[in-house]
Design an enzyme around this catalytic site. Structure first.
Site, PDB file in Angstrom:
ATOM      1  CG  ASP A 162     -20.300   8.622   4.837  1.00 39.77           C
ATOM      2  OD1 ASP A 162     -21.158   8.828   4.738  1.00 39.77           O
ATOM      3  OD2 ASP A 162     -19.435   8.078   4.011  1.00 39.77           O
ATOM      4  CG  ASP A 197     -15.988   6.345   0.974  1.00 38.51           C
ATOM      5  OD1 ASP A 197     -16.917   7.218   0.910  1.00 38.51           O
ATOM      6  OD2 ASP A 197     -15.133   6.536   0.108  1.00 38.51           O
ATOM      7  CG  ASP A 215     -21.872   7.199   1.438  1.00 35.27           C
ATOM      8  OD1 ASP A 215     -23.005   8.279   1.211  1.00 35.27           O
ATOM      9  OD2 ASP A 215     -20.868   7.605   0.761  1.00 35.27           O
TER      10      ASP A 215
END
Length: 773
Positions: A665, A661, A463
Site C-alpha cells: 500500500d 497497512d 485496502d
C-alpha cells in the site's frame, strides 16, 4: 515551436533570469518569445524577463542544454515542485528548505546548523526575557535608572548574537523574498526582527534622539530586544521541526530498500553454488532460494516447491504455493521449501525497485497546502511597509520638531505593531494543539499538511486486508455430519498440526482456542496443492480441497452446499474425511474488524465516498463489500494499479485519502492527498502515510476529519485575532489621532498590543482541546 531551456536529464529547464532549474511539466510561469518558450520559477522572474528579454538572452542563452545532473544531487521545493536545482538551498518563491529528490544523497547539514542556532538562541533569549519582564516588577527601589541602563546594555549584548548569527538564515530568506518579489512569512519575520532590534539598539546607544513621549518613566527609552529574540527562537524551533519531518519522509524509502537481500546464492554453470552481491546478479542467472530466505530478484521457479509469503505485494495474508513455472518476486519470503529460480528482472527493473520509485515520486510531487498566513502575507507586508513609508514622509514634512525623530519613531511603531508574532503563531499553534488532541484519540498526524488536507477529503480508498479486516486468516466455521463437531475438530487439527501449509496453522490455532485436545499423527502424507492425510488415534483422517476429497469418498450434498455458501462469503472452504467418509466442511477467512461497520457509517455521515481496493480475489473482495454495504469494489490489483486508481480519482477532481497497512500500500499511501496507515500495519506503510491510526480503528478517520474541520476554523479565527490588533493599532501608531487628541502610540504600547494578539491566538487555539470527536 522551440522550447527554451529544454529539459536536460532530470534537471528540467533553466530559468533565464535567476538560473534555477524548473520542471516544464509543473512550471506555473512560462512565456513564448521569438518562437521559443521559456519557463520561470516565479512570476517575478517572468516579469523581469518580459521587460527586457535581450538582457537575459545575451547573458546566457536559455536554449543551451543544461548539463545532466549527477544522480542524487537534485533538490526540489515541497511547496513548489517546479523548483529544481542541484544541491540543497532555499526555495526562491517561499523560502522553504529544498528537499532531496529520489536517489539524492542525504545531507542533514542544514538541520544540524539550525539546531545549533536554536540552542544558542534559546540559551541567550531566556536571560533577555528575565531582564525585560521580571526586573521591572521588582519596583523602583531596585529598578533604578542605573539598573535600567545596565539591563538595556545587557539585553543588547545578549540579543546581538541572537539576531545577527542565530537569525541570519531568516534574513537571508528575507533578502530572497525581496530579490524575487515574492513576499512571504520570512518577509514579515525579517522586518519584525530587524526593526524591533534596530529601534531598541538606537534607544540604548543614542537615547538623546528620542522625544520625551517615548521614554519609560521619563528616563530610559523603551527597548524590545525580548521581542526580537523570542521571534528568532520560536521560528528557529519551527524550522528545526520542519526539517526533521522532511528527513523522516525518506525513512519509508530506506525501509523499502532494506527489504531486498544483500546477496544471492548463484548456481554456476558447473553446478557449484556461490554467494554473490545482489548487484552482480544478471538476467538469466540461476539462483537458489533456501528455506526462510528472501527471494533476491523477480524470476521464474525452475525447481522445487514451497509456500512464499507475498503479502508485501498482494496484501493477501496467506502464503502462495510455488512450483516450477510460477513467478516469484524479489524481497518476498520463502517458506520451508527450497527453490531454484531463473532471474528475469534485476536492479531497477524489479517490482520492489519500482515500488521505491513510485513512493519517492509521489512524495516529491505532493505539494503541501499553502499556509493561510503565507497567502495573506503577500499583500499584508506591502500594505504595512507602504503605511510606514507614508507615516515617515508625513511626519517628516508636516510634523512638529524634531520632525526627523518623530518620522522615524512613528514609522518604527507602525512596523513593530505589525510584527508577525501572532501571525507566525496562528497556524502552528492550532496545528500543535490539534495534533495533541488527535494523539489522545489514537490519531497520529505526521505533519500539518495532513491536518489541513483532511477537511477536503471526499473519497476514501481502503485496502481490505488488515484495514477492513483483521489481516490474518482464522477458523470461522465447522459443520459436521455423522460425527460430533468437537471430535471432528480435534481430529482435523491434530492432522493439520503436522502440515506446513499456512491455513493449517489457522485451523490448529482455532481448535486450540476452542479447547480441542490434539493427538499425535502417524503415516502423515501431504499431496501438494490438494490436501493431507494420516492416522490420528487409530482413525484415518484426510483434509483438503473438493477434488482431493472426491478421491477419498463422495461428498454429501449438505456439506457441498455449505461449502458453496462459505465461498460466496469470501471464505476458503475445505473438507474432512474420517475413516473413509466425508464427515465435515470447515471454513477459514480473514474476519472483518468489529469496528469496521460503524466506521463506514460514520464516514458516510461525513459525506465521504468509500472505495475498497484489494489484491485479493474478486469473490473474496466483493463478499466483504456486500457485508459492509460498499458498492465500489476493485479487486485483484497490484501496487501499480492501486496508484493508478488513486490518480484516476484525483483526475476526476476528487480529494482522495487512502487507508492501508501493508508494504504493497506504500505507493498508494504516498500518492493520495492524505495517506492513512493502520498502527497495526508495517513500518513502511506508516512512514508513507500522513496519518496513523494507533489502534487500527477506522472510526478514527471520521474523528480525524472532524478534527481537521475544527482546526481550520480555529486557524481562520487566529488569523483574525492576529490582524485585528494590528489593523486597529497601525493607524494609531501612524499618528492619525495626534491632530485631534495629541495621542501617539509609543512603541511600548505597540509591543503590548502585539503581545495581546499573541495571547489571544494561543488562548483560542487551546479551545481545540474541547472539540467533541
Amino acid at each position: 515551436m522551440n522550447h527554451g531551456a529544454a529539459p536536460a536529464g532530470r534537471g528540467g529547464a533553466r530559468d533565464p533570469v535567476c538560473g534555477m532549474n524548473v520542471n516544464p511539466a509543473t512550471a506555473t510561469e512560462s512565456w513564448e518569445y521569438q518562437g521559443t518558450r521559456y519557463y520561470f520559477c516565479c512570476d517575478g522572474c517572468l516579469a523581469m524577463f518580459r521587460a527586457d528579454p535581450a538582457k537575459y538572452l545575451a547573458k546566457k542563452s536559455p536554449a543551451t542544454p543544461v548539463a545532466p545532473a549527477k544522480p542524487g544531487a537534485m533538490f526540489t521545493c515541497p511547496m513548489h515542485p517546479g523548483i529544481v536545482q542541484k544541491g540543497p538551498g532555499s526555495c526562491p518563491k517561499c523560502g522553504m528548505a529544498l528537499v532531496p529528490m529520489e536517489g539524492a544523497r542525504e545531507d542533514d547539514s542544514e538541520l544540524r546548523d539550525l539546531t545549533r542556532r536554536f540552542w544558542v538562541s534559546l540559551a541567550l533569549t531566556v536571560p533577555i526575557v528575565v531582564l525585560a519582564m521580571l526586573l521591572p516588577q521588582l519596583g523602583g527601589h531596585v529598578y533604578t535608572p542605573a539598573a535600567q541602563r545596565w539591563s538595556a546594555l545587557a539585553q543588547l549584548a545578549l540579543a546581538t548574537p541572537v539576531v545577527v548569527w542565530c537569525g541570519w538564515p531568516f534574513f537571508h530568506k528575507f533578502g530572497l523574498s525581496l530579490k524575487n518579489r515574492s513576499p512571504n512569512m520570512y518577509t514579515l519575520i525579517g522586518l519584525g526582527v530587524a526593526l524591533a532590534y534596530l529601534f531598541s539598539a538606537a534607544g540604548v546607544l543614542a537615547p538623546g534622539l528620542f522625544p520625551h513621549e517615548f521614554r519609560e518613566h521619563g528616563s530610559a527609552v523603551g527597548v524590545y530586544f525580548e521581542a526580537a529574540a523570542v521571534i528568532v527562537t520560536l521560528v528557529l524551533l519551527g524550522e528545526v521541526l520542519q526539517l526533521r519531518a522532511i528527513g523522516e519522509t525518506g525513512q519509508a524509502i530506506k525501509k523499502l530498500l532494506a527489504l531486498a537481500p544483500n546477496t544471492a546464492l548463484r548456481i554456476e554453470p558447473g553446478g557449484r553454488e556461490a554467494e554473490v552481491p545482489l548487484d552482480r546478479v544478471r538476467v538469466g542467472d540461476k539462483l537458489r532460494v533456501r528455506p526462510g530466505e528472501k527471494v533476491p530478484v523477480d524470476g521464474i521457479c525452475l525447481e522445487g516447491s514451497s509456500n512464499v509469503d507475498e503479502s508485501m505485494i498482494s496484501g493477501e495474508p496467506v502464503p502462495v504455493p510455488k512450483k516450477p513455472g510460477d513467478r516469484v518476486t524479489g524481497a518476498t519470503i520463502n517458506g520451508n521449501g527450497s527453490l531454484v529460480i531463473r532471474a528475469e528482472r534485476v536492479g531497477a527493473d524489479t517490482l520492489l525497485a519500482r515500488i521505491v520509485h513510485m513512493v519517492a515520486q509521489a512524495q516529491r510531487i505532493r505539494a503541501p497546502v499553502q499556509r493561510l498566513a503565507d497567502s495573506v502575507a503577500a499583500w499584508f507586508v506591502q500594505i504595512v511597509v507602504a503605511i510606514a513609508i507614508v507615516t515617515a514622509l508625513v511626519w517628516g514634512i508636516y510634523g512638529p520638531e524634531p520632525r526627523l525623530v518623530y518620522a522615524v519613531v512613528n514609522a518604527v511603531a507602525v512596523l513593530i505593531i505589525a510584527c508577525p508574532c501572532a501571525l507566525g503563531l496562528a497556524t502552528p499553534i492550532s496545528i500543535t494543539v490539534a495534533m495533541g488532541q488527535g494523539a489522545l484519540n489514537g490519531i497520529l498526524f505526521r505533519n500539518a499538511e495532513a491536518v489541513e488536507k483532511l477537511r477536503e477529503v471526499d473519497t476514501l480508498v481502503v485496502d481490505k486486508t488488515g484495514t477492513l479486516t483483521i489481516g490474518r486468516p482464522q477458523l470461522t466455521d465447522l459443520v459436521a455430519e455423522g460425527i460430533v463437531e468437537s471430535d471432528a475438530l480435534a481430529l482435523i487439527a491434530s492432522l493439520e498440526r503436522a502440515s506446513e501449509h499456512p491455513l493449517a496453522q489457522s485451523i490448529v490455532q482455532g481448535a486450540e482456542g476452542r479447547g480441542a485436545r490434539l493427538q499425535p499423527v502417524t503415516r502423515f502424507e501431504s499431496v501438494t496443492g490438494q490436501g493431507v492425510r494420516g492416522e490420528v488415534g487409530g482413525r484415518k483422517v484426510a483434509v483438503g480441497s473438493l477434488r482431493f476429497m472426491e478421491t477419498v469418498a463422495a461428498v454429501p450434498q449438505m456439506l457441498a452446499g455449505k461449502a458453496d455458501a462459505f465461498r460466496a462469503q469470501g471464505k476458503t472452504a475445505m473438507f474432512a474425511a474420517v475413516d473413509g467418509r466425508v464427515a465435515a466442511v470447515l471454513a477459514v477467512a480473514d474476519p472483518i474488524k468489529e469496528t469496521t461497520p460503524d466506521a463506514i457509517e460514520a464516514l458516510r455521515a461525513e459525506g465521504v465516498r468509500v472505495v475498497m481496493l484489494s489484491g485479493d480475489s474478486r469473490r473474496t473482495a466483493e463478499a466483504v463489500g456486500r457485508q459492509l454495504g460498499i458498492e465500489d469494489v476493485i479487486a485483484e490489483v497490484l501496487p501499480e494499479q492501486k496508484v493508478d486508481t488513486i490518480r484516476k480519482l484525483q483526475g476526476q477532481g476528487r480529494v482522495v485519502a487512502m487507508a492501508g497497512d501493508g508494504i504493497n500500500d506504500a505507493p498508494a499511501l504516498a500518492q493520495a492527498n492524505v495517506g492513512i496507515a493502520m498502527g497495526t500495519g508495517t513500518d513502511i506503510a506508516i512512514e508513507s502515510a500522513g496519518v496513523t491510526l494507533v489502534k487500527g480503528d477506522l472510526r478514527g478517520i471520521a474523528k480525524a476529519i472532524r478534527l481537521s474541520h475544527a482546526t481550520l476554523r480555529n486557524i481562520k479565527q487566529n488569523l483574525f485575532f492576529a490582524f485585528f490588533y494590528n489593523a486597529l493599532g497601525v493607524p494609531i501608531a501612524a499618528g492619525v489621532l495626534y491632530p485631534f487628541l495629541g495621542l501617539l502610540l509609543s512603541p511600548m504600547l505597540a509591543g503590548a498590543a502585539m503581545s495581546m494578539s499573541s495571547v489571544s491566538v494561543v488562548t483560542n487555539a487551546l479551545r481545540l482541546r474541547k472539540v467533541a470527536l
